[in-house]
Design a protein around this motif. Structure first.
Motif, PDB file in Angstrom:
ATOM      1  N   VAL A 198       0.842  -1.196   0.000  1.00 47.83           N
ATOM      2  CA  VAL A 198       0.000   0.000   0.000  1.00 47.83           C
ATOM      3  C   VAL A 198       0.878   1.248   0.000  1.00 47.83           C
ATOM      4  O   VAL A 198       1.976   1.240   0.533  1.00 47.83           O
ATOM      5  CB  VAL A 198      -0.984   0.030   1.191  1.00 47.83           C
ATOM      6  CG1 VAL A 198      -2.158  -0.888   0.930  1.00 47.83           C
ATOM      7  CG2 VAL A 198      -0.300  -0.367   2.478  1.00 47.83           C
ATOM      8  N   PRO A 199       0.386   2.324  -0.647  1.00 47.30           N
ATOM      9  CA  PRO A 199       1.192   3.548  -0.725  1.00 47.30           C
ATOM     10  C   PRO A 199       1.224   4.315   0.592  1.00 47.30           C
ATOM     11  O   PRO A 199       0.506   5.288   0.785  1.00 47.30           O
ATOM     12  CB  PRO A 199       0.514   4.372  -1.834  1.00 47.30           C
ATOM     13  CG  PRO A 199      -0.717   3.657  -2.212  1.00 47.30           C
ATOM     14  CD  PRO A 199      -0.884   2.450  -1.386  1.00 47.30           C
ATOM     15  N   ILE A 200       2.066   3.816   1.500  1.00 46.99           N
ATOM     16  CA  ILE A 200       2.222   4.427   2.817  1.00 46.99           C
ATOM     17  C   ILE A 200       3.693   4.773   3.005  1.00 46.99           C
ATOM     18  O   ILE A 200       4.558   3.996   2.621  1.00 46.99           O
ATOM     19  CB  ILE A 200       1.794   3.445   3.926  1.00 46.99           C
ATOM     20  CG1 ILE A 200       0.283   3.224   3.909  1.00 46.99           C
ATOM     21  CG2 ILE A 200       2.251   3.928   5.307  1.00 46.99           C
ATOM     22  CD1 ILE A 200      -0.216   2.254   4.978  1.00 46.99           C
ATOM     23  N   GLY A 201       3.959   5.938   3.574  1.00 48.80           N
ATOM     24  CA  GLY A 201       5.335   6.287   3.907  1.00 48.80           C
ATOM     25  C   GLY A 201       5.368   6.952   5.270  1.00 48.80           C
ATOM     26  O   GLY A 201       4.347   7.469   5.744  1.00 48.80           O
ATOM     27  N   ALA A 202       6.492   6.945   5.920  1.00 47.29           N
ATOM     28  CA  ALA A 202       6.650   7.657   7.194  1.00 47.29           C
ATOM     29  C   ALA A 202       8.123   7.879   7.449  1.00 47.29           C
ATOM     30  O   ALA A 202       8.954   7.043   7.104  1.00 47.29           O
ATOM     31  CB  ALA A 202       6.040   6.862   8.349  1.00 47.29           C
TER      32      ALA A 202
END
Ligand SMILES: NCc1[nH]cc(CCC(=O)O)c1CC(=O)O
Length: 309
Positions: A242-246
């Motif tokens: 999934v397009p998640i970043g942190a």
């Protein structure tokens, strides 16, 4: 003499990372002996399929974790970003060494930067996170799937299939490929994956002898930052598909500042939030909740539905 059995993937990068860890441990425990166990994971066997289509969660770690349960190995070295948000029962991350450069990088024909790529340029990446952020910044760019290890991806760029490709700086740095980077992408353009640039050394939760050995390699600021990022990922129930970043950094008084991102795969919707705090788990949840309040939950649900088809 105590001998530790060490699990690793067989890829060139994995072996470099594992040998780096073993070399550091040998400095700290010169009397100890280490034996490497190379393990081929499901993720390594299906390199020709887009990861998001095969349910990427933990694809590179499952067989390695089994060898820990079976006591065939005592600890295993992973890229932290390949690890699911939740560890299986009985296993823990015994050490998180100091993080290296967390950024994504562009490798392009003729060393062009992202801004200098021609209209409609073809950029190779199979990461939904990278694709979403690139398209948000440069909607004219065409994203094409690009799988394989670092060598394979760089060969495909050299063969002329792409105007550019995106990789993690960390992998290139560790494998000494750095002369070829065209641009370090600012985190404002490409927020890294959770844990990118960090290693995780996993072991059995009840193995105090191994925990004691590994503790010497733990870097507290990195652990704080990565704990906040993983708490964010856990709250959003995200995997690498999934397009998640942190990305979290540590300031004065161990104050953690973290930015979290959720995007739609086409980059048309982008949710971001930045917050600070001293409790990493609470901070991760807080940033995740801020994104959910903006409407990120619907985008995530849509991506999960598409992955199931
Ligand atoms: N997705 C695969 C992967 N897992 C870890 C790294 C290396 C970077 C790191 O250790 O964070 C890479 C390669 C890449 O993303 O270019």
């Amino acid at each position: 003499m105590k001998k530790w059995n060490v699990g690793t993937r067989r890829s060139r990068l994995a072996l470099i990372q594992t040998n780096w860890v073993v070399d550091r441990l040998k400095e700290m425990a010169p009397e100890a002996d280490f034996a490497l166990h190379e393990i081929v994971t499901k993720g390594d066997r299906i390199l020709d399929v887009t990861l998001s289509k095969v349910g990427g969660k933990g694809l590179f770690v499952k067989e390695i974790e089994q060898s820990l349960y079976d006591k065939e190995t005592d600890f295993a070295v992973h890229s932290l970003k390949d690890m699911p948000a939740e560890l299986p029962e009985g296993l823990v991350i015994g050490a998180i060494p100091k993080r290296v450069d967390p950024r994504d990088v562009l490798l392009s024909k003729d060393g062009k930067t992202l801004d200098a790529l021609p209209e409609g340029a073809i950029v190779g990446t199979s990461s939904l996170r990278r694709a979403a952020q690139l398209m948000a910044y440069r909607p004219d760019i065409q994203i094409e799937s690009l799988r394989g290890n670092i060598d394979t991806r760089m060969r495909k760029l050299a063969e002329g299939n792409f105007d550019g490709i995106i990789l993690a700086a960390a992998g290139l740095e560790r494998a000494s490929f750095d002369g070829t980077i065209s641009q370090y992408l600012p985190v404002e353009i490409s927020l890294p994956a959770v844990g990118q640039g960090a290693l995780a050394i996993e072991c059995r939760a009840d193995d105090t002898e191994t925990l004691e050995l590994l503790r010497q390699l733990d870097h507290q600021p990195t652990r704080l930052a990565v704990t906040a990022e993983r708490s964010f990922l856990h709250k959003l129930q995200g995997g690498c598909q999934v397009p998640i970043g942190a990305y979290a950094t540590i300031g004065e008084g161990d104050l953690i500042t973290m930015t979290g991102m959720v995007g739609s795969p086409d980059g048309k919707q982008m949710f971001k939030n930045t917050a600070s705090g001293t409790d990493p788990v609470a901070l991760g949840i807080q940033v995740a909740e801020a994104l959910l309040a903006q409407g990120a939950g619907e985008v995530l649900a849509q991506v999960l539905r598409e992955n199931e088809q």
